[in-house]
Design an enzyme around this catalytic site. Sequence first.
Site, PDB file in Angstrom:
ATOM      1  N   ASN A 176      32.219  15.306 -17.979  1.00  0.00           N
ATOM      2  CA  ASN A 176      31.103  14.662 -18.734  1.00  0.00           C
ATOM      3  C   ASN A 176      31.408  13.358 -18.694  1.00  0.00           C
ATOM      4  O   ASN A 176      32.435  12.746 -19.113  1.00  0.00           O
ATOM      5  CB  ASN A 176      31.515  15.198 -20.227  1.00  0.00           C
ATOM      6  CG  ASN A 176      30.440  14.307 -21.209  1.00  0.00           C
ATOM      7  OD1 ASN A 176      29.525  13.702 -20.787  1.00  0.00           O
ATOM      8  ND2 ASN A 176      30.870  14.583 -22.361  1.00  0.00           N
ATOM      9  N   TRP A 177      30.602  12.538 -17.885  1.00  0.00           N
ATOM     10  CA  TRP A 177      30.784  11.177 -17.705  1.00  0.00           C
ATOM     11  C   TRP A 177      30.526  10.330 -18.900  1.00  0.00           C
ATOM     12  O   TRP A 177      30.896   8.981 -18.929  1.00  0.00           O
ATOM     13  CB  TRP A 177      29.906  10.758 -16.395  1.00  0.00           C
ATOM     14  CG  TRP A 177      30.444  11.109 -15.308  1.00  0.00           C
ATOM     15  CD1 TRP A 177      31.793  11.453 -14.769  1.00  0.00           C
ATOM     16  CD2 TRP A 177      29.864  10.835 -13.867  1.00  0.00           C
ATOM     17  NE1 TRP A 177      31.810  11.712 -13.665  1.00  0.00           N
ATOM     18  CE2 TRP A 177      30.655  11.469 -13.015  1.00  0.00           C
ATOM     19  CE3 TRP A 177      28.875  10.137 -13.482  1.00  0.00           C
ATOM     20  CZ2 TRP A 177      30.701  11.068 -11.411  1.00  0.00           C
ATOM     21  CZ3 TRP A 177      28.474  10.043 -12.064  1.00  0.00           C
ATOM     22  CH2 TRP A 177      29.412  10.484 -11.295  1.00  0.00           C
ATOM     23  N   LYS A 178      30.028  10.963 -19.846  1.00  0.00           N
ATOM     24  CA  LYS A 178      29.594   9.930 -21.008  1.00  0.00           C
ATOM     25  C   LYS A 178      28.663   8.670 -20.329  1.00  0.00           C
ATOM     26  O   LYS A 178      27.996   8.762 -19.434  1.00  0.00           O
ATOM     27  CB  LYS A 178      30.610   9.644 -21.735  1.00  0.00           C
ATOM     28  CG  LYS A 178      31.394  10.940 -22.240  1.00  0.00           C
ATOM     29  CD  LYS A 178      32.494  10.574 -23.237  1.00  0.00           C
ATOM     30  CE  LYS A 178      33.285  11.894 -23.531  1.00  0.00           C
ATOM     31  NZ  LYS A 178      34.233  11.967 -24.589  1.00  0.00           N
ATOM     32  N   GLY A 236      36.275  14.830 -19.916  1.00  0.00           N
ATOM     33  CA  GLY A 236      35.660  13.441 -20.056  1.00  0.00           C
ATOM     34  C   GLY A 236      36.570  12.425 -19.310  1.00  0.00           C
ATOM     35  O   GLY A 236      36.097  12.402 -17.789  1.00  0.00           O
ATOM     36  N   GLY A 237      37.505  11.741 -19.755  1.00  0.00           N
ATOM     37  CA  GLY A 237      38.133  10.706 -19.296  1.00  0.00           C
ATOM     38  C   GLY A 237      38.407  11.051 -17.579  1.00  0.00           C
ATOM     39  O   GLY A 237      38.273  10.304 -16.775  1.00  0.00           O
ATOM     40  N   GLU A 297      30.134  14.161 -29.975  1.00  0.00           N
ATOM     41  CA  GLU A 297      29.623  12.480 -29.976  1.00  0.00           C
ATOM     42  C   GLU A 297      28.179  12.552 -30.468  1.00  0.00           C
ATOM     43  O   GLU A 297      27.840  11.704 -31.295  1.00  0.00           O
ATOM     44  CB  GLU A 297      29.686  12.045 -28.753  1.00  0.00           C
ATOM     45  CG  GLU A 297      31.358  11.718 -28.634  1.00  0.00           C
ATOM     46  CD  GLU A 297      31.843  11.326 -27.422  1.00  0.00           C
ATOM     47  OE1 GLU A 297      31.015  11.223 -26.394  1.00  0.00           O
ATOM     48  OE2 GLU A 297      33.001  11.433 -26.962  1.00  0.00           O
ATOM     49  N   SER A 326      40.783  15.875 -23.833  1.00  0.00           N
ATOM     50  CA  SER A 326      42.148  15.221 -22.994  1.00  0.00           C
ATOM     51  C   SER A 326      42.694  16.225 -21.911  1.00  0.00           C
ATOM     52  O   SER A 326      43.864  16.242 -21.671  1.00  0.00           O
ATOM     53  CB  SER A 326      43.239  14.799 -24.042  1.00  0.00           C
ATOM     54  OG  SER A 326      42.622  13.611 -24.885  1.00  0.00           O
ATOM     55  N   HIS A 335      27.626  18.125 -28.088  1.00  0.00           N
ATOM     56  CA  HIS A 335      28.755  17.509 -28.129  1.00  0.00           C
ATOM     57  C   HIS A 335      29.038  16.965 -29.322  1.00  0.00           C
ATOM     58  O   HIS A 335      28.247  16.235 -30.010  1.00  0.00           O
ATOM     59  CB  HIS A 335      28.442  16.403 -26.861  1.00  0.00           C
ATOM     60  CG  HIS A 335      29.922  15.874 -26.489  1.00  0.00           C
ATOM     61  ND1 HIS A 335      30.471  14.921 -27.284  1.00  0.00           N
ATOM     62  CD2 HIS A 335      30.922  16.494 -25.548  1.00  0.00           C
ATOM     63  CE1 HIS A 335      31.721  14.545 -26.584  1.00  0.00           C
ATOM     64  NE2 HIS A 335      32.053  15.333 -25.731  1.00  0.00           N
ATOM     65  N   GLU A 346      35.727  22.420 -28.208  1.00  0.00           N
ATOM     66  CA  GLU A 346      36.553  20.978 -28.254  1.00  0.00           C
ATOM     67  C   GLU A 346      36.843  20.394 -29.531  1.00  0.00           C
ATOM     68  O   GLU A 346      36.258  20.001 -30.355  1.00  0.00           O
ATOM     69  CB  GLU A 346      35.415  19.976 -27.588  1.00  0.00           C
ATOM     70  CG  GLU A 346      34.787  20.083 -25.998  1.00  0.00           C
ATOM     71  CD  GLU A 346      34.464  18.986 -25.405  1.00  0.00           C
ATOM     72  OE1 GLU A 346      34.957  18.731 -24.264  1.00  0.00           O
ATOM     73  OE2 GLU A 346      33.600  18.234 -25.816  1.00  0.00           O
ATOM     74  N   GLY A 405      39.199  12.162 -26.137  1.00  0.00           N
ATOM     75  CA  GLY A 405      39.456  10.921 -25.746  1.00  0.00           C
ATOM     76  C   GLY A 405      40.947  10.485 -26.485  1.00  0.00           C
ATOM     77  O   GLY A 405      41.038   9.020 -26.337  1.00  0.00           O
TER      78      GLY A 405
HETATM   79  P1  PGA Z   1      38.254  13.599 -22.893  1.00  0.00           P
HETATM   80  O1  PGA Z   1      36.509  13.941 -23.543  1.00  0.00           O
HETATM   81  O2  PGA Z   1      38.494  14.638 -21.733  1.00  0.00           O
HETATM   82  O3  PGA Z   1      38.047  12.276 -22.400  1.00  0.00           O
HETATM   83  O4  PGA Z   1      38.997  14.080 -24.165  1.00  0.00           O
HETATM   84  C1  PGA Z   1      36.298  15.483 -23.300  1.00  0.00           C
HETATM   85  C2  PGA Z   1      34.713  15.486 -23.762  1.00  0.00           C
HETATM   86  O5  PGA Z   1      34.261  14.634 -24.483  1.00  0.00           O
HETATM   87  O6  PGA Z   1      34.117  16.346 -23.354  1.00  0.00           O
END
Ligand code: PGA
Length: 253
Positions: A9-11, A234-235, A97, A213, A95, A167, A173
């Site tokens: 997930n590149w956001k 994500g990251g 967010e 993470s 998600h 999640e 993050g």
């Molecule tokens: P993260 O994000 O790996 O940076 O913790 C995960 C996500 O939001 O799907």
Amino acid sequence: MRKPIIAGNWKMYKTMQEATSFMEELTGKLDRSVQADVVICPPAPYLAVLVEKSEGTPVQIGAQTMHEEDEGAFTGEVSPRMLQSIGVGLVILGHSERRQYYNETDESVNRKVKAAFAHELTPIVCVGETLEQREAEQTAEIVGSQVKKAFDGISEEDAKRAVVAYEPVWAIGTGRTATASDANEVCAHIRSVLKDLYLDETAQAVRIQYGGSVKPANIGELLAESDIDGALVGGASLDPDSFAALAEAGSHE
Ligand code: PGA
């Protein structure tokens, strides 16, 4: 045996140039015989280009969100029909967010899950508790209710194709990962909730990812757990070397 699914997930990161060179690097690094489903979810403006670039490679392209209607006066939104028309195969829904900053609710997530199936998109349905809820020992209840509401009215046949991403909000993050056994406990609970809603065979077919993470150093122990079938990353999905390492880890499960 459930096929592992590793999704990035590149956001809201990367320019078009960075996105296309990432794809070239990643596909160059990935073993063609990769055993996992490998998915990249880029920002919407790059979807069509990356779908084209992914042809003939083991990489599939997913969207990070979508509207629930096919079309209409919804300025700024992207519809499931549009995603289907450019060859997108998956979509992340609910998600944390999106729930936190864009008012997505269990009800709107449910409408989007229905819309995804209507357009042959595989939904990656995100659920997870906040730190406050975990500390109040409400994790099972919160996550169970998110799953029940997301799957409300979803047929047996569609449910089988769904992916659920567990999640924990406090692990996204932050560098804080749930321990593999804590994550597995919640993923097993999600499967038991699905078992209350569907036949055992369906609950066993749904793939459940862990997210929060995840990185090359911890993915092995997470995937070794009985009810964790992949990762939503994500990251660590932003760098082709680390994402390729994650995809390879998914292949050796
Ligand atoms: P993260 O994000 O790996 O940076 O913790 C995960 C996500 O939001 O799907």
